[in-house]
Design a protein around this motif. Structure first.
Motif, PDB file in Angstrom:
ATOM      1  N   VAL A  21       0.836  -1.207   0.000  1.00  0.00           N
ATOM      2  CA  VAL A  21       0.000   0.000   0.000  1.00  0.00           C
ATOM      3  C   VAL A  21       0.870   1.256   0.000  1.00  0.00           C
ATOM      4  O   VAL A  21       0.560   2.246  -0.678  1.00  0.00           O
ATOM      5  CB  VAL A  21      -0.952  -0.015   1.210  1.00  0.00           C
ATOM      6  N   CYS A  24       2.252   1.638  -3.426  1.00  0.00           N
ATOM      7  CA  CYS A  24       1.164   2.071  -4.297  1.00  0.00           C
ATOM      8  C   CYS A  24       0.855   3.553  -4.108  1.00  0.00           C
ATOM      9  O   CYS A  24       0.518   4.257  -5.062  1.00  0.00           O
ATOM     10  CB  CYS A  24      -0.075   1.224  -4.010  1.00  0.00           C
ATOM     11  N   CYS A  25       0.959   4.026  -2.888  1.00  0.00           N
ATOM     12  CA  CYS A  25       0.677   5.429  -2.605  1.00  0.00           C
ATOM     13  C   CYS A  25       1.796   6.347  -3.081  1.00  0.00           C
ATOM     14  O   CYS A  25       1.531   7.470  -3.519  1.00  0.00           O
ATOM     15  CB  CYS A  25       0.454   5.606  -1.098  1.00  0.00           C
ATOM     16  N   THR A  84      -6.147   5.577   0.453  1.00  0.00           N
ATOM     17  CA  THR A  84      -4.842   4.917   0.551  1.00  0.00           C
ATOM     18  C   THR A  84      -4.116   5.305   1.830  1.00  0.00           C
ATOM     19  O   THR A  84      -3.518   4.449   2.500  1.00  0.00           O
ATOM     20  CB  THR A  84      -3.984   5.266  -0.675  1.00  0.00           C
ATOM     21  N   ALA A 132      -7.866  -0.410   0.610  1.00  0.00           N
ATOM     22  CA  ALA A 132      -6.805  -0.434  -0.403  1.00  0.00           C
ATOM     23  C   ALA A 132      -7.330  -0.878  -1.762  1.00  0.00           C
ATOM     24  O   ALA A 132      -6.850  -0.411  -2.805  1.00  0.00           O
ATOM     25  CB  ALA A 132      -5.672  -1.349   0.051  1.00  0.00           C
ATOM     26  N   GLY A 166      -1.639  -2.565  -5.729  1.00  0.00           N
ATOM     27  CA  GLY A 166      -2.718  -2.277  -4.794  1.00  0.00           C
ATOM     28  C   GLY A 166      -3.675  -3.445  -4.633  1.00  0.00           C
ATOM     29  O   GLY A 166      -4.120  -3.746  -3.512  1.00  0.00           O
TER      30      GLY A 166
END
Length: 210
Positions: A21, A24-25, A84, A132, A166
Motif C-alpha cells: 500500500v 502504491c501510494c 490509501t 486499499a 494495490g
C-alpha cells in the motif's frame, strides 16, 4: 503453538500488504501512456500517480511535476489519496495492536483479553484491505472506460503497476485479517471452554470415601 504460528503468518502477510500500500501510494505508476496507434511517437512515456505526473524519456531521464492544487484533481484521485492514506494508517495500527495481543508476545498478560485484541486487529486489517482495493479498482474502471472511449484516441492511458500492486496488497491484508479473526475466535472459544471446565471442576464438592 499452532495459534502463535498462524499469528506470525498473519503478521508477515500484514507487513507485506502494508509495504504494498505504501509503494502504491508513493510511486507515480497508476496510469501509463498507451502505444496502440500506428503513428505514435514512443520517445517518451507519461506516468501519473496520486501526487505527481512524470515524463520518462527514452534515454532514461525522468521529469516529474507535482499537481498544482487538490481542488482541480478528479474525484477518483482525491478519493484514492484519502483511502490509501487511511489504509496505511489503519494497517499500521492493526499490526501494532496485533503485536500487543499475540500469543508470542508478553505485552498483555491476561490470556482472556488476548483473543479480543487479536480479533480487533483482524477487523482492522480487513478494513485496511477493503480501503486499499476500492481506490485501485475505481481508478482501473476509469482507465478502462477512457481507453474504450473513441473521443480520447490520442490520449489513451493504460493500467500502471501500482494498480496491480494495490490489488495484491489489499488481498494480502484481507487474507491476514480473515485468518486472524478465525484463529482468534477459535482460540477464544477453546480457552473459554477450558476455563469453564476447570472452574466447574474446582467448585465441585469433594467426597471422601472411607
Amino acid at each position: 503453538m499452532g495459534s502463535s504460528a498462524i499469528q506470525m503468518v498473519c503478521v508477515t502477510l500484514g507487513v507485506l500488504g502494508l509495504i504494498g500500500v505504501i509503494v502504491c501510494c508513493a510511486l507515480p505508476r497508476w496510469k501509463v501512456s498507451s502505444f496502440t496507434g500506428a503513428n505514435i511517437v514512443t520517445s517518451q512515456t507519461t506516468e501519473e500517480g496520486l501526487w505527481m505526473n512524470c515524463v520518462v524519456q527514452s534515454t532514461g531521464q525522468q521529469q516529474c511535476k507535482k499537481y498544482d492544487s487538490l481542488l482541480v484533481l478528479p474525484s477518483d484521485l482525491q478519493a484514492a489519496r484519502a483511502l490509501t492514506i487511511i489504509s496505511c494508517m489503519l494497517s499500521s495500527l492493526s499490526l501494532l495492536i496485533l503485536f500487543c495481543g499475540a500469543d508470542f508476545t508478553t505485552c498483555v498478560e491476561n490470556e482472556d483479553v488476548k483473543p479480543k485484541i487479536s480479533i480487533a486487529a483482524g477487523v482492522g486489517l480487513l478494513l485496511a484491505g477493503i480501503l486499499a482495493i476500492i481506490p485501485v479498482s475505481w481508478s482501473a474502471h476509469i482507465v478502462v472506460q477512457n481507453f474504450n472511449n473513441p473521443i480520447n484516441m490520442s490520449q489513451r492511458m493504460e493500467l500502471g503497476a501500482c494498480i496491480f500492486i494495490g490489488w495484491a496488497a489489499g488481498a494480502l491484508l484481507l487474507l491476514a485479517g480473515g485468518l486472524l479473526c478465525c484463529v482468534s475466535r477459535s482460540g477464544s472459544g477453546s480457552s473459554g471452554g477450558t476455563a469453564k471446565y476447570y472452574s466447574n471442576s474446582a467448585s465441585a464438592p469433594s467426597k471422601n470415601y472411607v
